[in-house]
Scaffold this active site. Structure first.
Site, mmCIF file in Angstrom:
data_model
loop_
_atom_site.group_PDB
_atom_site.id
_atom_site.type_symbol
_atom_site.label_atom_id
_atom_site.label_comp_id
_atom_site.label_asym_id
_atom_site.label_seq_id
_atom_site.Cartn_x
_atom_site.Cartn_y
_atom_site.Cartn_z
ATOM 1 N N LEU A 85 0.839 -1.202 0.000
ATOM 2 C CA LEU A 85 0.000 0.000 0.000
ATOM 3 C C LEU A 85 0.873 1.250 0.000
ATOM 4 C CD1 LEU A 85 -2.608 -1.244 2.603
ATOM 5 C CD2 LEU A 85 -3.083 -0.737 0.188
ATOM 6 N N HIS A 101 0.465 -12.674 8.189
ATOM 7 C CA HIS A 101 1.699 -13.080 7.503
ATOM 8 C C HIS A 101 2.036 -14.502 7.944
ATOM 9 C CE1 HIS A 101 5.490 -12.259 5.447
ATOM 10 N NE2 HIS A 101 6.113 -12.850 6.455
ATOM 11 N N VAL A 136 7.727 -3.172 3.841
ATOM 12 C CA VAL A 136 7.313 -4.547 3.566
ATOM 13 C C VAL A 136 7.395 -5.335 4.876
ATOM 14 C CG1 VAL A 136 7.811 -6.645 2.263
ATOM 15 C CG2 VAL A 136 8.137 -4.411 1.181
HETATM 16 C C1 GRF Z 1 -2.060 -16.257 3.723
HETATM 17 O O1 GRF Z 1 -1.255 -17.303 4.156
HETATM 18 C C2 GRF Z 1 -1.438 -14.928 3.986
HETATM 19 O O2 GRF Z 1 -0.713 -14.886 5.163
HETATM 20 C C3 GRF Z 1 -0.511 -14.805 2.802
HETATM 21 O O3 GRF Z 1 -1.238 -15.299 1.715
HETATM 22 C C4 GRF Z 1 -2.166 -16.258 2.196
HETATM 23 C C5 GRF Z 1 -3.525 -15.833 1.724
HETATM 24 O O4 GRF Z 1 -4.417 -16.882 1.743
HETATM 25 N N1 GRF Z 1 -0.056 -13.454 2.613
HETATM 26 P P1 GRF Z 1 -5.980 -16.660 1.538
HETATM 27 O O5 GRF Z 1 -6.159 -15.844 0.260
HETATM 28 O O6 GRF Z 1 -6.507 -15.956 2.735
HETATM 29 O O7 GRF Z 1 -6.520 -18.037 1.375
#
Ligand code: GRF
Length: 182
Positions: A85, A101, A136
């Site tokens: 963002l 994350h 990031v």
């Molecule tokens: C999650 O593991 C998130 O932490 C990562 O991407 C994945 C997204 O999964 N950044 P979803 O789209 O919620 O199934």
């Protein structure tokens, strides 16, 4: 009210929906993703903010922030949202943006954290919820729940185990943040 930003499968969005959290709208940077189907199935308004439709990322992010504001969004949840963002967005929602994350922070930031955990030979990973700033994965860690790395784990098996933990942790922390805000 919560606004959720997505880019893909939307399993974390689904966990937020299933937890009964007050989601007013969902925005994606990509069309045709499963997360948008999940929003529709739950009767939640959604829209696509494709960077290709705007002169710059900044202008896309300003349009996105305005769209969220117009829908009464007070807390922005990044649930698998894969774009950084821009400051113009962060300034509008500073201190009111959280991200999930799938690895420990600050040790494993970036777009390939599960791959990086496996490559590092770590024996423990984590699901992490952080506040979002301009960097990031550089915001404050709000919550972290350990996830074991098991012998023979692949990126796929560790990712699946981590996601299952994210699906518990993210709704819990979002609910706490909403309760704190009154
Ligand atoms: C999650 O593991 C998130 O932490 C990562 O991407 C994945 C997204 O999964 N950044 P979803 O789209 O919620 O199934």
């Amino acid at each position: 009210m919560i606004g959720v930003l997505v880019s893909g499968e939307g399993t974390n969005l689904q966990a937020l929906i299933d937890a009964g959290l007050p989601i007013s709208c969902v925005a994606s940077n990509k069309s045709g993703v499963a997360a948008l189907d999940r929003a529709a199935a739950a009767g939640i308004e959604s829209a696509v903010f494709d960077a290709a439709d705007y002169p710059s990322r900044e202008e896309r992010d300003v349009a996105l922030a305005r769209w969220l504001q117009a829908r009464g969004v007070e807390l922005v949840v990044l649930a698998g949202y894969m774009h950084l963002l821009r400051p113009a967005f962060i300034d509008v929602y500073r201190g009111r943006i959280v991200n999930t994350h799938p690895a420990p922070l600050p040790a494993f930031p970036g777009a390939t954290p599960v791959e990086d955990v496996i490559a590092a030979g770590a024996t423990e990973s984590a699901a992490t919820v952080i506040g979002v700033d301009e960097g990031v994965d550089t915001g404050p860690v709000l919550a972290s729940q350990p996830v074991p790395v098991l012998p023979g784990d692949t990126v796929e098996t560790l990712r699946a185990r981590t996601k299952a933990v994210e699906h518990q942790l993210l709704p819990r922390i979002v609910a706490e943040l909403i309760a704190q805000r009154g």
